[in-house]
Design a protein around this motif. Structure first.
Motif, PDB file in Angstrom:
ATOM      1  N   ARG A  88       9.678 -21.291  13.691  1.00 50.99           N
ATOM      2  CA  ARG A  88       9.178 -21.077  15.054  1.00 50.99           C
ATOM      3  C   ARG A  88       7.762 -21.626  15.173  1.00 50.99           C
ATOM      4  NH1 ARG A  88       8.371 -15.790  12.776  1.00 50.99           N
ATOM      5  NH2 ARG A  88       6.275 -15.025  13.163  1.00 50.99           N
ATOM      6  N   THR A  89       7.370 -21.911  16.393  1.00 45.22           N
ATOM      7  CA  THR A  89       5.999 -22.308  16.705  1.00 45.22           C
ATOM      8  C   THR A  89       5.420 -21.229  17.597  1.00 45.22           C
ATOM      9  OG1 THR A  89       6.546 -24.646  16.541  1.00 45.22           O
ATOM     10  CG2 THR A  89       4.544 -24.106  17.738  1.00 45.22           C
ATOM     11  N   THR A  90       4.186 -20.842  17.321  1.00 44.93           N
ATOM     12  CA  THR A  90       3.577 -19.749  18.062  1.00 44.93           C
ATOM     13  C   THR A  90       2.108 -20.037  18.341  1.00 44.93           C
ATOM     14  OG1 THR A  90       3.138 -17.373  18.072  1.00 44.93           O
ATOM     15  CG2 THR A  90       3.038 -18.478  15.938  1.00 44.93           C
ATOM     16  N   ASP A  91       1.614 -19.467  19.435  1.00 42.77           N
ATOM     17  CA  ASP A  91       0.186 -19.541  19.733  1.00 42.77           C
ATOM     18  C   ASP A  91      -0.458 -18.158  19.622  1.00 42.77           C
ATOM     19  OD1 ASP A  91       1.256 -18.357  21.959  1.00 42.77           O
ATOM     20  OD2 ASP A  91       0.319 -19.701  23.408  1.00 42.77           O
ATOM     21  N   ALA A  92       0.260 -17.208  19.029  1.00 43.52           N
ATOM     22  CA  ALA A  92      -0.265 -15.854  18.842  1.00 43.52           C
ATOM     23  C   ALA A  92      -1.488 -15.892  17.937  1.00 43.52           C
ATOM     24  CB  ALA A  92       0.817 -14.959  18.235  1.00 43.52           C
ATOM     25  N   ARG A  93      -2.451 -15.054  18.188  1.00 39.09           N
ATOM     26  CA  ARG A  93      -3.666 -14.994  17.374  1.00 39.09           C
ATOM     27  C   ARG A  93      -3.383 -14.383  16.008  1.00 39.09           C
ATOM     28  NH1 ARG A  93      -5.094 -18.907  18.653  1.00 39.09           N
ATOM     29  NH2 ARG A  93      -6.381 -18.716  16.850  1.00 39.09           N
ATOM     30  N   VAL A  94      -2.373 -13.505  15.921  1.00 39.90           N
ATOM     31  CA  VAL A  94      -1.971 -12.909  14.645  1.00 39.90           C
ATOM     32  C   VAL A  94      -0.469 -13.138  14.488  1.00 39.90           C
ATOM     33  CG1 VAL A  94      -1.762 -10.779  13.305  1.00 39.90           C
ATOM     34  CG2 VAL A  94      -3.788 -11.165  14.703  1.00 39.90           C
ATOM     35  N   ILE A  95      -0.083 -13.723  13.361  1.00 39.09           N
ATOM     36  CA  ILE A  95       1.315 -14.020  13.077  1.00 39.09           C
ATOM     37  C   ILE A  95       1.841 -12.960  12.125  1.00 39.09           C
ATOM     38  CG2 ILE A  95       2.905 -15.701  12.081  1.00 39.09           C
ATOM     39  CD1 ILE A  95       0.735 -17.836  12.777  1.00 39.09           C
ATOM     40  N   GLU A  96       2.930 -12.298  12.508  1.00 37.87           N
ATOM     41  CA  GLU A  96       3.528 -11.273  11.668  1.00 37.87           C
ATOM     42  C   GLU A  96       4.760 -11.849  10.988  1.00 37.87           C
ATOM     43  OE1 GLU A  96       3.774  -7.356  13.061  1.00 37.87           O
ATOM     44  OE2 GLU A  96       1.999  -7.529  14.324  1.00 37.87           O
ATOM     45  N   LEU A  97       4.835 -11.657   9.681  1.00 38.83           N
ATOM     46  CA  LEU A  97       5.938 -12.180   8.877  1.00 38.83           C
ATOM     47  C   LEU A  97       6.606 -11.049   8.125  1.00 38.83           C
ATOM     48  CD1 LEU A  97       3.972 -15.196   7.372  1.00 38.83           C
ATOM     49  CD2 LEU A  97       5.661 -15.320   9.198  1.00 38.83           C
ATOM     50  N   ASP A  98       7.933 -11.014   8.171  1.00 38.16           N
ATOM     51  CA  ASP A  98       8.712 -10.058   7.383  1.00 38.16           C
ATOM     52  C   ASP A  98       9.299 -10.806   6.200  1.00 38.16           C
ATOM     53  OD1 ASP A  98       8.455  -7.681   8.958  1.00 38.16           O
ATOM     54  OD2 ASP A  98       9.736  -8.642  10.453  1.00 38.16           O
TER      55      ASP A  98
END
Length: 146
Positions: A88-98
């Motif tokens: 995925r591509t995201t512009d979120a300031r914090v990326i959450e990964l499981d």
């Protein structure tokens, strides 16, 4: 440098490369120029990254299971598997990964391509002589006395 300041110096270098003590992983929070590291964040996440001209090239994360939060250092980031498959591509300031057991992720700048990454070996040379500062006042090492 004595024994007491050495621990402070080591901690300061590590903190300039990676911070994770507030639950979010920050790479190169206090660093400019070029640098590279592999360090462990709080929670056991192994983090590797490289900084070129003040901008991170990638962030590789390896975990033994659980969740990781990573501060996004770019406008947009692409989350890839360790094999280069974009998720995925995201512009979120914090990326959450499981993470599942043994799973790894690589974060790239949004406009970067997996094929743009390359492993280049370094060939460091040993110091053969003492080093002088640019102004000639400070010296690292001592000249041979014999």
């Amino acid at each position: 440098m004595g024994l007491e300041p050495l621990g402070v110096f080591s901690a300061a270098v590590n903190e300039s490369l990676l911070q994770s003590h507030e639950g979010t992983i920050h790479v190169f929070p206090a660093r400019k120029g070029d640098a590279a590291f592999t360090l462990y964040a709080i929670g056991g996440t192994k983090v590797s990254s490289e900084l070129r001209e003040g901008t991170p090239c990638f962030i590789a994360l390896e975990n033994t299971g659980g969740r990781a939060r990573v501060a996004n250092p770019w406008e947009t980031a692409t989350v890839c598997t360790c094999h280069g498959d974009p998720l995925r591509t995201t512009d979120a300031r914090v990326i959450e990964l499981d993470f599942s057991e043994g799973e790894s992720y690589v974060l790239l700048p949004g406009d970067a391509d997996w094929s743009s990454l390359a492993c280049v070996p370094e060939h460091p040379r040993p110091n053969e002589a003492p080093r002088l500062s640019r102004n000639g006042i400070a010296m690292l090492g001592l000249p041979r006395m014999f």
